[in-house]
Design a protein around this motif. Structure first.
Motif, PDB file in Angstrom:
ATOM      1  N   SER A  31     -20.161  -8.190   8.078  1.00 61.11           N
ATOM      2  CA  SER A  31     -20.915  -7.201   8.850  1.00 61.11           C
ATOM      3  C   SER A  31     -20.168  -6.893  10.142  1.00 61.11           C
ATOM      4  N   VAL A  32     -20.606  -5.851  10.814  1.00 64.13           N
ATOM      5  CA  VAL A  32     -20.019  -5.478  12.099  1.00 64.13           C
ATOM      6  C   VAL A  32     -20.268  -6.592  13.111  1.00 64.13           C
ATOM      7  N   LYS A  33     -21.455  -7.165  13.078  1.00 65.48           N
ATOM      8  CA  LYS A  33     -21.799  -8.255  13.994  1.00 65.48           C
ATOM      9  C   LYS A  33     -20.892  -9.457  13.757  1.00 65.48           C
ATOM     10  N   ASP A  34     -20.689  -9.842  12.508  1.00 63.87           N
ATOM     11  CA  ASP A  34     -19.816 -10.973  12.189  1.00 63.87           C
ATOM     12  C   ASP A  34     -18.373 -10.687  12.590  1.00 63.87           C
ATOM     13  N   ALA A  35     -17.935  -9.453  12.438  1.00 61.94           N
ATOM     14  CA  ALA A  35     -16.579  -9.069  12.844  1.00 61.94           C
ATOM     15  C   ALA A  35     -16.418  -9.221  14.357  1.00 61.94           C
ATOM     16  N   ARG A  36     -17.439  -8.815  15.096  1.00 61.10           N
ATOM     17  CA  ARG A  36     -17.407  -8.927  16.553  1.00 61.10           C
ATOM     18  C   ARG A  36     -17.362 -10.397  16.984  1.00 61.10           C
ATOM     19  N   ILE A  37     -18.183 -11.226  16.346  1.00 56.06           N
ATOM     20  CA  ILE A  37     -18.216 -12.660  16.657  1.00 56.06           C
ATOM     21  C   ILE A  37     -16.859 -13.303  16.370  1.00 56.06           C
ATOM     22  N   MET A  38     -16.306 -13.020  15.212  1.00 55.11           N
ATOM     23  CA  MET A  38     -15.025 -13.608  14.833  1.00 55.11           C
ATOM     24  C   MET A  38     -13.909 -13.112  15.748  1.00 55.11           C
ATOM     25  N   GLY A  39     -13.898 -11.832  16.057  1.00 58.72           N
ATOM     26  CA  GLY A  39     -12.878 -11.261  16.940  1.00 58.72           C
ATOM     27  C   GLY A  39     -12.900 -11.894  18.324  1.00 58.72           C
ATOM     28  N   ARG A  40     -14.087 -12.087  18.872  1.00 61.21           N
ATOM     29  CA  ARG A  40     -14.203 -12.716  20.197  1.00 61.21           C
ATOM     30  C   ARG A  40     -13.697 -14.151  20.169  1.00 61.21           C
ATOM     31  N   LEU A  41     -14.038 -14.882  19.111  1.00 60.45           N
ATOM     32  CA  LEU A  41     -13.604 -16.268  18.989  1.00 60.45           C
ATOM     33  C   LEU A  41     -12.088 -16.345  18.828  1.00 60.45           C
ATOM     34  N   GLU A  42     -11.510 -15.426  18.063  1.00 59.94           N
ATOM     35  CA  GLU A  42     -10.049 -15.383  17.907  1.00 59.94           C
ATOM     36  C   GLU A  42      -9.373 -15.196  19.265  1.00 59.94           C
ATOM     37  N   LYS A  43      -9.862 -14.266  20.059  1.00 54.25           N
ATOM     38  CA  LYS A  43      -9.283 -14.009  21.383  1.00 54.25           C
ATOM     39  C   LYS A  43      -9.443 -15.207  22.307  1.00 54.25           C
ATOM     40  N   LYS A  44     -10.603 -15.847  22.246  1.00 54.16           N
ATOM     41  CA  LYS A  44     -10.869 -17.017  23.080  1.00 54.16           C
ATOM     42  C   LYS A  44      -9.907 -18.162  22.737  1.00 54.16           C
ATOM     43  N   ILE A  45      -9.723 -18.422  21.464  1.00 51.62           N
ATOM     44  CA  ILE A  45      -8.816 -19.495  21.035  1.00 51.62           C
ATOM     45  C   ILE A  45      -7.386 -19.163  21.445  1.00 51.62           C
ATOM     46  N   TYR A  46      -6.964 -17.942  21.196  1.00 49.20           N
ATOM     47  CA  TYR A  46      -5.600 -17.522  21.545  1.00 49.20           C
ATOM     48  C   TYR A  46      -5.354 -17.719  23.042  1.00 49.20           C
ATOM     49  N   LYS A  47      -6.302 -17.286  23.847  1.00 48.05           N
ATOM     50  CA  LYS A  47      -6.162 -17.407  25.299  1.00 48.05           C
ATOM     51  C   LYS A  47      -6.094 -18.874  25.722  1.00 48.05           C
ATOM     52  N   LYS A  48      -6.936 -19.714  25.152  1.00 44.94           N
ATOM     53  CA  LYS A  48      -6.921 -21.139  25.514  1.00 44.94           C
ATOM     54  C   LYS A  48      -5.614 -21.808  25.110  1.00 44.94           C
ATOM     55  N   LEU A  49      -5.035 -21.388  24.005  1.00 48.29           N
ATOM     56  CA  LEU A  49      -3.750 -21.953  23.593  1.00 48.29           C
ATOM     57  C   LEU A  49      -2.647 -21.593  24.585  1.00 48.29           C
ATOM     58  N   CYS A  50      -2.806 -20.471  25.260  1.00 48.49           N
ATOM     59  CA  CYS A  50      -1.787 -19.980  26.191  1.00 48.49           C
ATOM     60  C   CYS A  50      -2.003 -20.457  27.618  1.00 48.49           C
ATOM     61  N   ASP A  51      -3.153 -21.086  27.914  1.00 49.75           N
ATOM     62  CA  ASP A  51      -3.434 -21.545  29.272  1.00 49.75           C
ATOM     63  C   ASP A  51      -2.428 -22.605  29.697  1.00 49.75           C
ATOM     64  N   PRO A  52      -2.120 -22.643  30.992  1.00 48.79           N
ATOM     65  CA  PRO A  52      -1.202 -23.676  31.494  1.00 48.79           C
ATOM     66  C   PRO A  52      -1.724 -25.079  31.151  1.00 48.79           C
ATOM     67  N   GLY A  53      -0.816 -25.926  30.757  1.00 52.71           N
ATOM     68  CA  GLY A  53      -1.201 -27.293  30.404  1.00 52.71           C
ATOM     69  C   GLY A  53      -1.556 -27.443  28.931  1.00 52.71           C
ATOM     70  N   ARG A  54      -1.734 -26.349  28.227  1.00 55.48           N
ATOM     71  CA  ARG A  54      -2.024 -26.392  26.801  1.00 55.48           C
ATOM     72  C   ARG A  54      -0.764 -26.011  26.054  1.00 55.48           C
ATOM     73  N   LEU A  55      -0.881 -25.912  24.779  1.00 52.50           N
ATOM     74  CA  LEU A  55       0.239 -25.486  23.947  1.00 52.50           C
ATOM     75  C   LEU A  55       0.660 -24.077  24.356  1.00 52.50           C
ATOM     76  N   GLN A  56       1.904 -23.884  24.586  1.00 51.17           N
ATOM     77  CA  GLN A  56       2.395 -22.563  24.970  1.00 51.17           C
ATOM     78  C   GLN A  56       2.775 -21.770  23.731  1.00 51.17           C
ATOM     79  N   VAL A  57       2.196 -20.607  23.575  1.00 46.83           N
ATOM     80  CA  VAL A  57       2.478 -19.762  22.430  1.00 46.83           C
ATOM     81  C   VAL A  57       3.834 -19.085  22.599  1.00 46.83           C
ATOM     82  N   TYR A  58       4.191 -18.762  23.804  1.00 47.28           N
ATOM     83  CA  TYR A  58       5.430 -18.013  24.058  1.00 47.28           C
ATOM     84  C   TYR A  58       6.632 -18.912  24.108  1.00 47.28           C
TER      85      TYR A  58
END
Length: 150
Positions: free
Chosen positions: A123-150
């Motif tokens: 559903s559109v709602k599930d897509a929105r939930i999953m998309g937000r979680l994907e962005k949140k995880i990606y951002k946390k992986l890139c935060d200083p002190g965490r695993l660096q994606v770059y």
């Protein structure tokens, strides 16, 4: 929590150790750090065959997820398999003007979330939930002190 990475055909040249660290980081963030995960890196030819067989779509896709059976022996927490077409990831990275590593991390996050029951196609709602979680995880992986994606 073992993460196994298999590389075949188009996936042979992508560094497995780095992707294994990324997968471990994703599972830790999602509080599934005791689970087992298999990641396969393949080419478009093999991905097209898998997509045709399991989704009835005769073209290569970027990522497929296959959850483990629910009736695993007690104490075993196997999430399942995430299969990524490195060829498709390269194409998408170029189209999106981003690094291949960034695209691979995005696809891995997406695949793991599918294994955990998230589905953007319901559903559109599930897509929105999953998309937000994907962005949140990606951002946390890139935060200083965490695993660096770059």
């Amino acid at each position: 929590m073992p993460v196994e990475v298999l590389r075949r055909d188009g996936g042979k040249k992508y560094p497995a150790a780095r992707l294994k660290r990324v997968a471990t980081g994703i599972l830790e963030l999602l509080k599934h750090d005791r689970a087992e995960l298999s990641v396969a890196l393949i080419g478009n030819s093999e991905m097209r065959k898998l997509n045709a067989r399991y989704r009835k779509k005769n073209y290569p896709t970027d990522v497929l997820s296959f959850p483990a059976a629910k009736d695993m022996p007690a104490g075993v927490r196997l999430l399942g398999d995430v299969i990524i077409s490195v060829d498709k990831a390269k194409q998408q990275a170029k189209e999106r003007s981003r690094k291949l590593d960034d695209e691979m991390v995005t696809l891995l996050i997406h695949g793991v979330l599918h294994l955990l029951g998230y589905d953007h196609e319901r559903s559109v709602k599930d897509a929105r939930i999953m998309g937000r979680l994907e962005k949140k995880i990606y951002k946390k992986l890139c935060d200083p002190g965490r695993l660096q994606v770059y």
